[in-house]
Design an enzyme around this catalytic site. Structure first.
Site, PDB file in Angstrom:
ATOM      1  N   GLY A  13       0.804  -1.217   0.000  1.00 54.55           N
ATOM      2  CA  GLY A  13       0.000   0.000   0.000  1.00 54.55           C
ATOM      3  C   GLY A  13       0.841   1.274   0.000  1.00 54.55           C
ATOM      4  N   ILE A  14       0.406   2.238   0.792  1.00 58.74           N
ATOM      5  CA  ILE A  14       1.136   3.512   0.862  1.00 58.74           C
ATOM      6  C   ILE A  14       2.567   3.260   1.319  1.00 58.74           C
ATOM      7  CG2 ILE A  14       1.276   5.704   2.130  1.00 58.74           C
ATOM      8  CD1 ILE A  14      -1.785   5.797   2.167  1.00 58.74           C
ATOM      9  N   ASN A  82       3.935   4.339   9.533  1.00 62.66           N
ATOM     10  CA  ASN A  82       2.904   4.219   8.499  1.00 62.66           C
ATOM     11  C   ASN A  82       1.940   3.066   8.758  1.00 62.66           C
ATOM     12  OD1 ASN A  82       1.816   4.199   5.558  1.00 62.66           O
ATOM     13  ND2 ASN A  82       2.750   2.172   5.817  1.00 62.66           N
ATOM     14  N   ILE A  85      -4.247  -0.300  10.480  1.00 63.51           N
ATOM     15  CA  ILE A  85      -5.300  -1.242  10.110  1.00 63.51           C
ATOM     16  C   ILE A  85      -6.668  -0.574  10.279  1.00 63.51           C
ATOM     17  CG2 ILE A  85      -3.970  -3.292  10.766  1.00 63.51           C
ATOM     18  CD1 ILE A  85      -5.646  -3.380  13.374  1.00 63.51           C
ATOM     19  N   THR A  86      -7.664  -1.160   9.661  1.00 63.51           N
ATOM     20  CA  THR A  86      -9.050  -0.742   9.929  1.00 63.51           C
ATOM     21  C   THR A  86      -9.832  -1.930  10.472  1.00 63.51           C
ATOM     22  OG1 THR A  86      -9.636  -1.247   7.644  1.00 63.51           O
ATOM     23  CG2 THR A  86      -9.191   1.063   8.154  1.00 63.51           C
ATOM     24  N   TYR A 147     -10.701   4.143  14.453  1.00 66.82           N
ATOM     25  CA  TYR A 147      -9.665   4.627  13.512  1.00 66.82           C
ATOM     26  C   TYR A 147      -9.543   6.149  13.578  1.00 66.82           C
ATOM     27  CZ  TYR A 147      -7.274   4.804   8.896  1.00 66.82           C
ATOM     28  OH  TYR A 147      -6.389   4.999   7.864  1.00 66.82           O
ATOM     29  N   GLY A 178      -5.983  11.481   2.143  1.00 63.47           N
ATOM     30  CA  GLY A 178      -7.398  11.191   1.921  1.00 63.47           C
ATOM     31  C   GLY A 178      -7.537   9.759   1.456  1.00 63.47           C
TER      32      GLY A 178
END
Ligand code: CAA
Length: 241
Positions: A13-14, A82, A85-86, A147, A178
């Site tokens: 990911g990011i 970084n 989790i959600t 979160y 975002g």
């Protein structure tokens, strides 16, 4: 001089985009990961970085991870917190475990990781700490009390730590992305995601590389006058003051 960076959650990911960008900019990079071996191995193979497995929610695991990185690459100059989790659910349906897991991984992790590197940064008189927050820590998000609380807490942590270390050559900043085109965002129910995208003035999801370039900007040696800031990068979806 080649600086050394540790990127938590740095293999997907990011985080993967951040790792890639820092490697391209000449950093030696250790990329932490929690459990996805295939993604971690691909990252090591593609980018030639050191991958280190460990749970950022666990203090001792963080101590071991930083030790391993420093033995292999030298002292950590740049820490990118970084990993995140959600566990989305409306509060009236949320279980204590969903709350605890998110606070542990997304907020307590900052203490766990930063505590391992801060003494060395203070002694050497240089450090860059970049914490990845979220638009949802700034504006709140239904389904994300856990979160949003963690990501807002991260901004408070950033401001306090920035003040503590300003005289030591250490900057501490947050980035609030975002909705970025990652697996995490693609897991949002499709109808909900369509609504979110239609509320982004730029008209699309962001790309992970657009966050990575912000990390590179804040990590640079000549970014020493930027500290305690939150860089908002969300395509205009929420204009924070
Ligand atoms: N925006 C607008 N409306 C939303 C919404 C959102 N983000 N999330 C939920 N809703 C709406 C639903 O459309 C639904 O509306 P209707 O009753 O009118 O159909 C209502 O809220 C209830 O939603 P659900 O029926 O889906 O209820 P649920 O209990 O089954 O699930 C939920 C609730 C877990 C919040 C689920 O809707 C969900 O996952 N929503 C997405 C939440 C979100 O945006 N998460 C961000 C993940 S990405 C991330 O976190 C990265 C980052 O930093 C930006």
């Amino acid at each position: 001089m080649s600086r050394t960076a540790f990127v938590t959650g740095g293999t997907r990911g990011i985080g993967r985009a951040i790792t890639e960008r820092l490697v391209a900019d000449g950093y030696k990079v250790a990329a932490g990961y929690a459990g996805n071996e295939a993604a971690a191995e691909a990252c090591a193979k593609d980018l030639g970085v050191l991958i280190i497995k460990g749970n950022v929610g666990d203090f001792e695991a963080c101590a071991a991870a930083v030790r391993k990185a420093e033995e292999a690459l030298g002292p950590i100059d740049v820490l990118v917190n970084n990993a995140g989790i959600t566990r989305d659910a409306m509060l009236h349906k949320m279980q204590l475990q969903q709350w605890n897991e998110v606070i542990q991984a997304n907020l307590t992790s900052l203490f766990n990781m930063t505590r391992q590197v801060i003494d060395g940064m203070r002694e050497r008189g240089f450090g860059r700490i970049v914490n990845i927050s979220s638009i949802n820590g700034q504006k709140g998000q239904m389904g994300q009390t856990n979160y949003s609380a963690a990501k807002a807490g991260l901004i408070g942590f950033t401001k306090a730590l920035a003040q503590e270390n300003a005289k030591k050559g250490i900057t501490v900043n947050a980035i609030a992305p975002g909705y970025i085109d990652t697996e995490m965002v693609q897991a949002v129910p499709q109808n909900v995601l369509e609504g979110i995208i239609s509320s982004i003035p730029v008209g699309r999801l962001g790309s992970a590389s657009e966050i990575a370039r912000c990390v590179a900007f804040l990590a640079a040696d000549d970014a020493g006058f930027i500290t305690g800031a939150t860089l908002t990068v969300n395509g205009g979806q929420y204009i924070a003051t």
